[in-house]
Design an enzyme around this catalytic site. Structure first.
Site, mmCIF file in Angstrom:
data_model
loop_
_atom_site.group_PDB
_atom_site.id
_atom_site.type_symbol
_atom_site.label_atom_id
_atom_site.label_comp_id
_atom_site.label_asym_id
_atom_site.label_seq_id
_atom_site.Cartn_x
_atom_site.Cartn_y
_atom_site.Cartn_z
ATOM 1 C CD GLU A 167 -2.660 2.599 5.193
ATOM 2 O OE1 GLU A 167 -1.951 3.582 4.951
ATOM 3 O OE2 GLU A 167 -3.577 2.239 4.462
ATOM 4 C CD GLU A 354 -7.556 3.667 4.992
ATOM 5 O OE1 GLU A 354 -6.899 3.939 3.963
ATOM 6 O OE2 GLU A 354 -7.253 4.062 6.123
#
Ligand code: FCB
Length: 452
Positions: A167, A354
Site C-alpha cells: 500500500e 487484504e
C-alpha cells in the site's frame, strides 16, 4: 470450480498479517528501531498511546498462532518480514538472528502445507533511514533494493511469492501528507516524492529479487478504492476523477502503463514532485510482474470541495451499514475494483491480499466470541469475489485481514480485525465464530456460501 462455487479448486484461501502489528519483541533478537516505534512512542500519535512494542507477542507465540492457522485450514498465509529486524542499520549484512527467526517461521508454514506470501515492507522503515531523509529521498529506494536482494537470497528457498511494498498510497499520503501514520510528515511535495520513490523501490526490488531468485513470483499489494462521483454535476465528476487519480491511478498507471496519469501530472504541476523522476525509472517500475495483490476496504462517493487544498474533494458520509471503523460495508465495491483492474490494466493472476472488517468483539461468558457481523461481512465480500470470477476476473486467492486482532496503527488496539480474538493482557487467543465459519468455507471450496 464446482457447480456450486465459482472458486477454482486451487484457490488460495488465506489470511494476512504484518510484522509490526503482531510481532512485538521490539528490543529482542537484534531488531533496530523503526519509524513506527518512534511515531507510536511520541505523545498523541496513537490511540491511548498504544505501541507495537509487545503487540500479539507473535515473536514468541508464532507456533500457537500457526496451530490456529492450520486448524482454520488456511491454504496460504501472507506475512511481512521486518526490515528493522533483518537490517537494523538499514544497510549491510542481514541480522543472523532475524534470518533464523524468519527461516523457522517459513519452514514451519511449509511443513503445515500453508503457502507463504512474503511482504518485504509493511511500513516499518528502519529509523536510521528516516533520519537520513526517508522515502522522500531517492537513496531510500536503493537501500530497499539492497535489503530485498539480501532477503531474497536468505529466505527465497522457503517462499516463492514476494510482495515488495504494501500500500504505497498509505505510506505516501497518510505518512507524509496527512501525518497520521509514521513518520508523521505533512508536506505534499514530500508525499509525492515518496509516491515516486516507493514505485521505484518496488521496481528496483523486483529486479533484485529476480536476480537472486529467478524462479520467484513477484507481485505487489495496491490498495484500491472504489470511487464514485457524488452526483452528475460536472464538478463532482471531475472531483471523483482526481480522487481516483491520487488514490488508484498514481500507482496502477506506473506499474502497468509505465507513466503517471496526465491529469495528475497537471494537477500536481508546480509541486516539483515529478522532478524526482530520472531517465529509466518508469521502465524499472513497469517491469512485468507475476501477480497483483489488491487490498480493498473502501467505497467513497466524492464531491467537489474547494476547501480541500490537496484535491478539492470530499467524501460523503457512508450510505449503508459501517464497521467499527465507520468504514462502509459495500461488497459490490470489491467486485467493481477487481473488474476495473482486469478491464483497464492487466489479466495477471490477482489475489485479494487484504479485505476484512473490525467490530467491537468481546469474549462472552461461555468463552465464545460471537462475531455474526464479521461472518455477514465476509459472506458478502466472498460472494462479490466469486461474482468477479464469474465475470472473468483472474482471481486466484483471498487473504482475510486479519488472522489475529492486532495493533491497528494510529488506532492502537482499539480496532479488532481478527478471525482470532487476542486478549492483550493475558495474550490468550480465542478463535471467533467467524474462524469456524471460514474453516467451513475453505473446506467446501466456497460451495457453502449462499450463491442464490
Ligand atoms: C490496511 C493495512 C493493514 C491494516 C488494514 C486494516 O490499510 O495494510 O496493515 O491496518 O488496513
Amino acid at each position: 470450480m464446482t457447480d456450486a462455487s465459482p472458486f477454482p479448486e486451487d484457490f488460495l484461501w488465506g489470511a494476512s498479517t504484518a510484522a509490526y502489528q503482531i510481532e512485538g519483541a521490539a528490543d529482542e533478537g537484534g531488531r533496530g528501531p523503526s519509524i513506527w516505534d518512534t511515531f507510536a512512542a511520541a505523545p498523541g500519535r496513537t490511540r491511548d498511546g498504544d505501541t507495537g512494542a509487545v503487540a500479539c507477542d507473535h515473536y514468541h507465540r508464532w507456533r500457537e498462532d500457526f496451530d490456529l492457522a492450520e486448524r482454520l485450514g488456511l491454504r496460504a498465509y501472507r506475512m511481512s518480514v521486518s526490515w528493522a529486524r533483518l537490517q537494523p542499520d538499514g544497510r549491510g549484512e542481514l541480522n543472523p538472528e532475524a534470518v533464523a527467526f524468519y527461516r523457522e517461521l517459513l519452514g514451519d508454514l511449509r511443513s503445515r502445507g500453508i503457502t507463504p506470501l512474503v511482504t518485504l515492507y509493511h511500513w516499518d522503515l528502519p529509523q536510521v533511514l528516516d533520519d537520513e531523509g526517508g522515502w522522500p529521498e531517492r537513496r531510500t529506494a536503493h537501500r530497499f533494493a539492497d535489503y530485498a536482494a539480501r532477503t531474497a537470497a536468505a529466505l527465497g528457498d522457503l517462499a516463492e511469492d514476494w510482495i515488495p511494498i504494501n500500500e504505497a498510497w498509505c505510506i505516501a499520503f497518510l505518512g507524509h501528507y496527512e501525518g497520521v501514520h509514521a513518520p508523521g510528515r505533512r508536506d505534499l511535495t514530500q508525499a509525492l516524492r515518496t509516491v515516486h520513490h516507493l514505485n521505484l523501490a518496488h521496481g528496483l526490488a523486483a529486479a533484485a529479487i529476480r536476480d537472486r531468485r529467478p524462479s520467484a513470483r513477484i507481485g505487489t499489494a495496491v490498495i484500491l478504492t472504489d470511487i464514485e462521483p457524488a452526483s452528475d454535476r460536472p464538478e463532482d465528476q471531475a472531483a471523483a476523477m482526481l480522487a481516483d487519480g491520487a488514490g488508484n491511478r498514481m500507482f496502477l498507471d506506473p506499474l502497468f502503463k509505465g507513466a503517471y496519469p496526465e491529469d495528475m501530472r497537471w494537477h500536481y504541476r508546480g509541486s516539483g514532485a515529478f522532478d524526482a523522476i530520472e531517465p529509466g525509472d518508469m521502465d524499472t517500475i513497469a517491469a512485468p510482474l507475476d501477480f497483483v495483490g489488491v487490498n480493498h476496504y473502501h467505497r467513497f462517493r466524492i464531491a467537489a470541495d474547494e476547501s480541500d487544498p490537496h484535491l478539492g474533494t470530499r467524501a460523503l458520509e457512508p450510505e449503508g451499514p459501517v464497521t467499527d471503523f465507520g468504514w462502509e460495508i459495500h461488497p459490490a465495491s470489491l467486485r467493481r475494483v477487481l473488474e476495473r483492474l482486469s478491464a483497464d490494466y492487466t489479466d495477471l493472476p490477482v489475489y485479494v491480499t487484504e479485505s476484512g472488517a473490525c467490530f467491537d468483539d468481546a469474549v462472552g461468558p461461555g468463552g465464545e466470541v460471537d462475531d455474526a457481523d464479521r461472518i455477514e461481512y465476509l459472506d458478502g465480500y466472498f460472494r462479490a469475489a466469486g461474482e468477479a470470477i464469474e465475470k472473468g476476473v483472474n482471481l486466484r486467492g483471498y487473504f482475510v485481514w486479519s488472522l489475529l486482532d492486532n495493533f491497528e496503527w494510529a488506532e492502537g488496539y482499539s480496532k479488532r480485525f481478527g478471525l482470532v480474538h487476542v486478549d492483550y493482557d493475558s495474550q490468550r487467543r480465542t478463535p471467533k465464530r467467524s474462524a469456524d465459519w471460514y474453516r467451513r468455507v475453505i473446506a467446501s471450496g466456497g460451495a457453502n456460501l449462499d450463491w442464490n
